[in-house]
Scaffold this motif. Structure first.
Motif, PDB file in Angstrom:
ATOM      1  N   MET A   1       0.818  -1.218   0.000  1.00 15.78           N
ATOM      2  CA  MET A   1       0.000   0.000   0.000  1.00 15.78           C
ATOM      3  C   MET A   1       0.852   1.269   0.000  1.00 15.78           C
ATOM      4  SD  MET A   1      -3.069  -1.279   2.497  1.00 15.78           S
ATOM      5  CE  MET A   1      -4.155   0.142   2.346  1.00 15.78           C
TER       6      MET A   1
ATOM      7  N   LYS B   1       2.021   1.706  -3.496  1.00 19.07           N
ATOM      8  CA  LYS B   1       0.920   2.185  -4.346  1.00 19.07           C
ATOM      9  C   LYS B   1       0.589   3.641  -4.063  1.00 19.07           C
ATOM     10  CE  LYS B   1      -1.250  -2.276  -5.227  1.00 19.07           C
ATOM     11  NZ  LYS B   1      -2.415  -3.139  -4.950  1.00 19.07           N
ATOM     12  N   ALA B   2       0.707   4.023  -2.800  1.00 21.44           N
ATOM     13  CA  ALA B   2       0.442   5.429  -2.467  1.00 21.44           C
ATOM     14  C   ALA B   2       1.448   6.332  -3.176  1.00 21.44           C
ATOM     15  CB  ALA B   2       0.503   5.628  -0.956  1.00 21.44           C
TER      16      ALA B   2
ATOM     17  N   LEU C   1      -5.946   0.791  -3.496  1.00 17.62           N
ATOM     18  CA  LEU C   1      -5.586   0.800  -2.077  1.00 17.62           C
ATOM     19  C   LEU C   1      -6.748   0.423  -1.180  1.00 17.62           C
ATOM     20  CD1 LEU C   1      -3.261   3.043  -3.184  1.00 17.62           C
ATOM     21  CD2 LEU C   1      -2.855   2.945  -0.740  1.00 17.62           C
TER      22      LEU C   1
ATOM     23  N   ASP D   1      -6.746  -3.341  -1.016  1.00 13.69           N
ATOM     24  CA  ASP D   1      -5.706  -3.818  -0.093  1.00 13.69           C
ATOM     25  C   ASP D   1      -6.128  -3.593   1.359  1.00 13.69           C
ATOM     26  OD1 ASP D   1      -3.691  -4.687  -1.943  1.00 13.69           O
ATOM     27  OD2 ASP D   1      -3.279  -2.592  -2.386  1.00 13.69           O
ATOM     28  N   ASP D   2      -6.774  -2.469   1.605  1.00 14.86           N
ATOM     29  CA  ASP D   2      -7.200  -2.160   2.960  1.00 14.86           C
ATOM     30  C   ASP D   2      -8.244  -3.168   3.451  1.00 14.86           C
ATOM     31  OD1 ASP D   2      -7.140  -0.558   5.313  1.00 14.86           O
ATOM     32  OD2 ASP D   2      -9.052   0.311   4.728  1.00 14.86           O
TER      33      ASP D   2
ATOM     34  N   ALA E   1      -2.538   4.869   4.644  1.00 24.11           N
ATOM     35  CA  ALA E   1      -2.184   4.749   3.216  1.00 24.11           C
ATOM     36  C   ALA E   1      -3.416   5.025   2.354  1.00 24.11           C
ATOM     37  CB  ALA E   1      -1.616   3.364   2.927  1.00 24.11           C
ATOM     38  N   VAL E   2      -4.563   4.490   2.769  1.00 25.19           N
ATOM     39  CA  VAL E   2      -5.811   4.765   2.043  1.00 25.19           C
ATOM     40  C   VAL E   2      -6.115   6.259   2.081  1.00 25.19           C
ATOM     41  CG1 VAL E   2      -8.324   4.448   2.083  1.00 25.19           C
ATOM     42  CG2 VAL E   2      -6.820   2.489   2.416  1.00 25.19           C
TER      43      VAL E   2
ATOM     44  N   ALA F   1      -4.159   8.146  -0.548  1.00 26.18           N
ATOM     45  CA  ALA F   1      -4.744   7.989  -1.888  1.00 26.18           C
ATOM     46  C   ALA F   1      -6.035   8.799  -2.011  1.00 26.18           C
ATOM     47  CB  ALA F   1      -5.017   6.512  -2.158  1.00 26.18           C
TER      48      ALA F   1
END
Lengths: 214, 214
Positions: A132, A135-136, A151, A154-155, A197-198, A201
């Protein structure tokens, strides 16, 4: 001309945030190595390395309002300030959470924190968390809402893994209460890391599209 | 004249943050009532009430950069933006942490989460946390660094209580692993709440004095 300069400054700012994201990723990978390999040096490196993210955040916070006030800001620029500061805060916090995991390792060292039966579920969390952060960093570069949507998936995986971990701990966990609490907290740190991380994004998407939904 | 107007806007902003602080205090008091009295209605009220803090934060975030860009900002104003956004973020997060405590209560209801032996230590945490939210509101009003220093002392109390709680849980806790994990997490939520309250005070002091030390 001033506007071009402004775009350049924005790109540098986004670049700084992407660097922070990669640092946060390195921190969680280091913490996971420390956790699974009972590696004291790795844990200490994560703790020591956190100052880098703190400095980057300070740099971002100094730069963000300056970018704004040197130029005639429009509404989306105001939104940018708020989003960029939120992103910097989340990335710094991700580093803190990696440090928390490393400190659990150091507290119990040389005894390991993760018995074999908990390795699969925690590995799932650790791998997703590291992914994550990467990806971020990509989302910060591409500002693509499809990348950002990744993301959230993934979360969901991290949340599901945390539930499995807690089920495991309360179903006749044979290693005692202290071990169960350590692992519940480690699980929570990974889960919070993933949430942040989410958030990174989400803020990027908000910045680009004006809507917060992923 | 424009400057006076600016001061007024700043005062309104600080007032909004102080209101948020009182809301965050009400949330943690409600969560503590839910926790100790096994009071479902209190827990549900905390969960439902959190939207208020979310809205206040959005309002603060919309207002903060506007205050800045409508006026010729000086260096301390830039700092203000960063500090005010951090304060709003911490206060909103304090509400979330109260919600987490309320949700633990709801998850176990009608079974209580806190056995009698853990009441004293958790009460110490709950009381200190509620006090800290009130003091944070005072600091926002007075901007006095001595008031702010008070919060660091309360935070030490919360940290010490969390250590006592964890010791209690790992010294032959007779209520099982699930209960121990619940209480360890509740303890962590109070501890994080207190950290954020300290952060609010710290940002206010930073704003006023330019130094972060309490």
């Amino acid at each position: 001309m001033a506007r071009e300069n402004y775009e350049e400054q924005l790109d540098r700012l986004t670049g700084l945030l992407a660097t922070m994201s990669r640092e946060a990723g390195a921190a969680i990978r280091g913490a996971s190595v420390a956790l699974f390999d009972v590696d004291r040096a790795a844990a200490e490196a994560v703790v020591a390395g956190d100052a880098v993210l703190d400095r980057y955040r300070a740099e971002a916070e100094a730069r963000i309002p300056e970018v704004l006030v040197r130029h005639q800001p429009v509404a989306s620029d105001l939104r940018l300030v708020v989003c960029a500061l939120r992103i910097a805060a989340s990335l710094e916090r991700m580093g803190d959470l990696a440090v928390h995991i490393a400190k659990v390792v150091l507290m119990r060292y040389p005894v390991g924190v993760v018995p074999a039966s908990a390795v699969p579920v925690l590995t799932a969390m650790a791998d997703a968390a590291a992914r994550m952060a990467e990806k971020a960093a990509v989302v910060l570069a591409t500002r693509d809402h499809l990348d950002a949507a990744q993301l959230a998936l993934d979360d969901d995986e991290v949340d599901a893994a945390e539930k499995r971990l807690l089920s495991l701990l309360v179903s006749g966990w044979p290693y005692g209460v202290e071990s169960a609490i350590d692992l519940a907290l480690v699980g929570r740190y990974y889960e919070r890391y993933a949430d942040h991380a989410v958030n990174v994004a989400r803020q990027v998407v908000f910045l680009v599209t004006g809507t917060i939904r992923l």
